[in-house]
Design an enzyme around this catalytic site. Structure first.
Site, PDB file in Angstrom:
ATOM      1  N   THR A  15      -4.158  -0.739  -7.125  1.00 45.61           N
ATOM      2  CA  THR A  15      -4.953   0.443  -7.419  1.00 45.61           C
ATOM      3  C   THR A  15      -4.098   1.686  -7.591  1.00 45.61           C
ATOM      4  OG1 THR A  15      -6.846   1.745  -6.664  1.00 45.61           O
ATOM      5  CG2 THR A  15      -5.297   1.080  -4.984  1.00 45.61           C
ATOM      6  N   GLY A  17     -13.450  -1.640  -7.118  1.00 48.31           N
ATOM      7  CA  GLY A  17     -14.766  -1.085  -6.761  1.00 48.31           C
ATOM      8  C   GLY A  17     -14.755  -0.201  -5.536  1.00 48.31           C
ATOM      9  N   GLY A  18     -13.596   0.283  -5.096  1.00 46.83           N
ATOM     10  CA  GLY A  18     -13.547   1.181  -3.933  1.00 46.83           C
ATOM     11  C   GLY A  18     -14.233   0.550  -2.741  1.00 46.83           C
ATOM     12  N   ASN A  38      -6.251   4.319  -7.085  1.00 46.10           N
ATOM     13  CA  ASN A  38      -7.403   4.944  -6.461  1.00 46.10           C
ATOM     14  C   ASN A  38      -8.374   5.391  -7.540  1.00 46.10           C
ATOM     15  OD1 ASN A  38      -8.991   5.479  -4.311  1.00 46.10           O
ATOM     16  ND2 ASN A  38      -8.228   7.562  -3.996  1.00 46.10           N
ATOM     17  N   THR A  48      -9.681   0.255  -9.594  1.00 47.83           N
ATOM     18  CA  THR A  48      -8.709  -0.616  -8.963  1.00 47.83           C
ATOM     19  C   THR A  48      -8.711  -1.825  -9.883  1.00 47.83           C
ATOM     20  OG1 THR A  48      -9.226   0.300  -6.791  1.00 47.83           O
ATOM     21  CG2 THR A  48      -8.399  -1.931  -6.790  1.00 47.83           C
ATOM     22  N   ARG A  95       0.844  -1.189   0.000  1.00 43.78           N
ATOM     23  CA  ARG A  95       0.000   0.000   0.000  1.00 43.78           C
ATOM     24  C   ARG A  95       0.888   1.250   0.000  1.00 43.78           C
ATOM     25  NH1 ARG A  95      -5.045   1.769  -1.215  1.00 43.78           N
ATOM     26  NH2 ARG A  95      -6.111   2.825   0.480  1.00 43.78           N
ATOM     27  N   ASP A 132      -7.768   8.353   0.282  1.00 45.34           N
ATOM     28  CA  ASP A 132      -8.302   7.251   1.087  1.00 45.34           C
ATOM     29  C   ASP A 132      -8.089   7.487   2.586  1.00 45.34           C
ATOM     30  OD1 ASP A 132      -9.674   5.633  -0.623  1.00 45.34           O
ATOM     31  OD2 ASP A 132      -8.044   4.217  -0.971  1.00 45.34           O
ATOM     32  N   SER A 182      -7.680   0.984   3.227  1.00 43.41           N
ATOM     33  CA  SER A 182      -8.152   0.487   1.929  1.00 43.41           C
ATOM     34  C   SER A 182      -9.381  -0.392   2.105  1.00 43.41           C
ATOM     35  CB  SER A 182      -7.031  -0.332   1.285  1.00 43.41           C
ATOM     36  OG  SER A 182      -7.487  -0.942   0.108  1.00 43.41           O
ATOM     37  N   SER A 183     -10.060  -0.661   0.999  1.00 40.81           N
ATOM     38  CA  SER A 183     -11.163  -1.637   0.989  1.00 40.81           C
ATOM     39  C   SER A 183     -10.804  -2.877   0.182  1.00 40.81           C
ATOM     40  CB  SER A 183     -12.410  -1.010   0.355  1.00 40.81           C
ATOM     41  OG  SER A 183     -12.826   0.116   1.069  1.00 40.81           O
TER      42      SER A 183
END
Ligand code: GLY
Length: 571
Positions: free
Chosen positions: A400, A474-475, A402, A382, A109, A424, A453-454
């Site tokens: 991603t 898909g965020g 973003n 992403t 990340r 984010d 993050s998701s």
């Protein structure tokens, strides 16, 4: 003529007729290759957002590479052929199962630069400047993708120069873009002009399907990585290009930020569900914990008897999603910087308590779960890739930038998009990010911290063997899409295609509304409206799920999402 020359070059490169090219992609032609949506395979399979990238991966498997080799080659190819989310300038997460049994998680990340600060996106009137956190140079976190690749390269069998060469070829010689890609680039033109100090190759009067996208600067960046390893990105010429771009455009990433970036090996977030073991990503992704919470909140409620997309099942899943996302906003962030109460939030006792006010006849307003204000925006770019091999290695990677094309800033001379991942973070308590998600101190900005993050790269195991390898972009909708895909398979017994392709829905606590995809049953919607649910405007597509299932006969069934140009490959 120009096109003919490229075609000729490709023929030479991809059929192995030149000795100078270290190519791994014999037998396919990027001018005609459309890919497949589903394959059944015995030896290995790859599924990703782009047919060329999946093809690169499966050719690596055929040459004796394992899932890690194929995943790296696919990921690097995506950085070329899928520039809106495949990347060198972003970050992501890997969850894997090694052939001899252990599970692995790698966190690459992005990090807040050292010069970042808690209120850096709040102006002197107290307004949160989401334009600064979402667009251009200042929105970029320190990229992690290249460092991540060098962490999991040690599980691969082939050398990096073999794995990276197809990406170099695709960048140097170009590839033919589709209608969808042309549309994406055409929509980007104004922003490219606004957020770049050096006009990148993506700037053009009008892109159309069939055009060739050549990325020479990106090819040279990839060559520096091939020749110098991670230092080819974090030091030397590429670092110089990044830092000079920052200086020209008001960004804050420094040489030191780049040199000190490190990807981290983490313990995967693991839980059980009705005899299956599910491995996901721990903090700083909320994905693994959210999936755990949602699955456990439905586990004892006999959802299979309710039936797929019955009003009862959708209502239960919506209420479960609402509660999990309320916890996300309050408690989740980079656990290296903030104590995230993971064991409490995932304990059976807590999750039973969390559902105590669940009413199967009515909506629970989000204000009763936790107050907040929010809005919603739609931009969720992403990308995910899933790989499996016959040795038993399974790799699930989500990466991603973003936003679609990240910050829309291309590093001058280096040819890759910088992420806009700083958005984010929770830039101000109660102020929604581009996904409408709110947060607080747990996810506030600190130098060196990773933004929440998701992303939910996931592997499902039965008797310690992988049975599902899955993920999606898909965020904030990512965890709910994986939740629904797994419930569709494990509870509703659906085919892999149906589990992925049938319309999805999403609730994230705030805004207090259900987001549905085109095709979601109108009758269910109107029954839920009568129970007090509000609906957002219908969306064209939610997520792009890439999944591999291991069937009972041992074959691999790889399915690529129909929501994009995605492709599945196997042999
Ligand atoms: N940037 C989207 C995510 O990490 O969840």
């Amino acid at each position: 003529m120009h096109r003919f020359l490229h075609l000729l070059l490709y023929f030479l490169v991809f059929t192995g007729c030149t000795s100078s090219q270290k190519n791994n992609t014999a037998g396919f032609n990027p001018y005609s290759y459309k890919g497949q949506k589903k394959v059944l395979a015995e030896n290995g399979a790859v599924v990703s957002a782009h047919p060329l990238a999946s093809k690169v991966g499966v050719e690596i498997l055929k040459q004796g590479g394992n899932s890690f080799d194929a995943a790296i080659a696919t990921q690097l190819a995506l950085a070329v052929v899928y520039p809106n989310a495949g990347n060198l300038g972003g970050g992501g997460f890997l969850v894997a199962r090694l052939s001899n049994g252990p599970l692995l998680a790698v966190d690459f990340r992005e990090k807040a630069p050292a010069a970042a600060s808690h209120d850096m996106y709040i102006d002197n009137t107290g307004e949160a400047r989401t334009d600064k956190s979402q667009d251009g140079h200042l929105s970029g976190g320190v990229p992690g993708t290249v460092a991540g690749i060098f962490v999991y390269l040690k599980y691969a069998k082939l050398s990096l120069d073999k794995l990276i060469q197809p990406a170099i070829d695709l960048a140097a010689k170009g590839f033919v873009i589709t209608e969808r890609e042309a549309r994406g680039l055409n929509n980007l033109q104004d922003e490219l002009k606004q957020f770049n100090t050096v006009m990148p190759v993506f700037v053009k009067d009008k892109w159309k399907a069939g055009d060739t996208l050549v990325q020479t600067d990106l090819a040279h960046t990839l060559e520096r990585i091939r020749d110098n390893g991670a230092k080819g990105f974090y030091e030397g010429e590429t670092a110089r290009l990044i830092v000079e771009e920052m200086q020209r455009g008001g960004g804050i990433i420094t040489y030191q930020d780049l040199r000190e970036y490190n990807a981290k090996v983490r313990e995967p977030h693991v839980f059980t569900y009705k005899g299956y073991t599910i491995a996901g990503m721990p903090m700083p992704s909320s994905g693994g914990l959210l999936l755990h919470q949602m699955m456990k909140m439905v586990e004892n409620r006999n959802i299979s008897a309710m039936g797929f997309q019955s009003t009862a099942a959708v209502q239960l899943m919506t209420e479960v999603e609402r509660r999990a996302y309320a916890d996300r906003a309050e408690y989740m962030g980079d656990a290296d910087y903030y104590k995230v109460p993971v064991s409490v939030l995932s304990s059976d006792k807590y999750l039973q308590w969390r559902m105590k006010d669940y009413d199967p006849a009515a909506a629970t307003p989000s204000t009763m779960i936790k107050p907040g204000i929010t809005t919603e925006k739609e931009s969720e770019e992403t990308t995910h890739l899933s790989v499996i091999d016959k040795e038993g290695n399974a790799v699930s990677i989500t990466t991603t930038l973003n936003n679609s094309y990240g910050s829309r800033t291309v590093i001058g001379g280096a040819g890759f998009f910088l992420n806009d991942e700083m958005d984010d973070f929770s830039i101000k308590p109660g102020v929604p990010n581009m996904y409408g998600a709110v947060g607080g101190e747990a996810n506030a900005i600190q130098p060196g911290k990773r933004m929440l993050s998701s992303m939910t790269p996931t592997i499902v195991l039965k008797d310690n063997k992988p049975v599902i390898v899955v993920g999606t972009p898909g965020g904030t909708t990512i965890p709910t899409q994986i939740f629904q895909t797994l419930i569709n398979i494990l509870e509703f017994g659906m085919s892999t295609e149906d589990a992925v392709y049938k319309p999805k829905f999403h609730h994230q606590w705030l805004p207090d509304e259900i987001l549905t995809e085109k095709g979601f049953p109108a009758a269910v919607r109107s029954q839920l409206e009568k129970m007090g649910y509000k609906f957002a405007n219908e969306r064209e597509g939610i997520g792009r799920t890439e999944i591999i299932r291991v069937l009972s006969n041992g074959k691999f069934e790889a399915v690529a999402d129909i929501r994009g140009d995605d492709g599945a490959e196997g042999f």
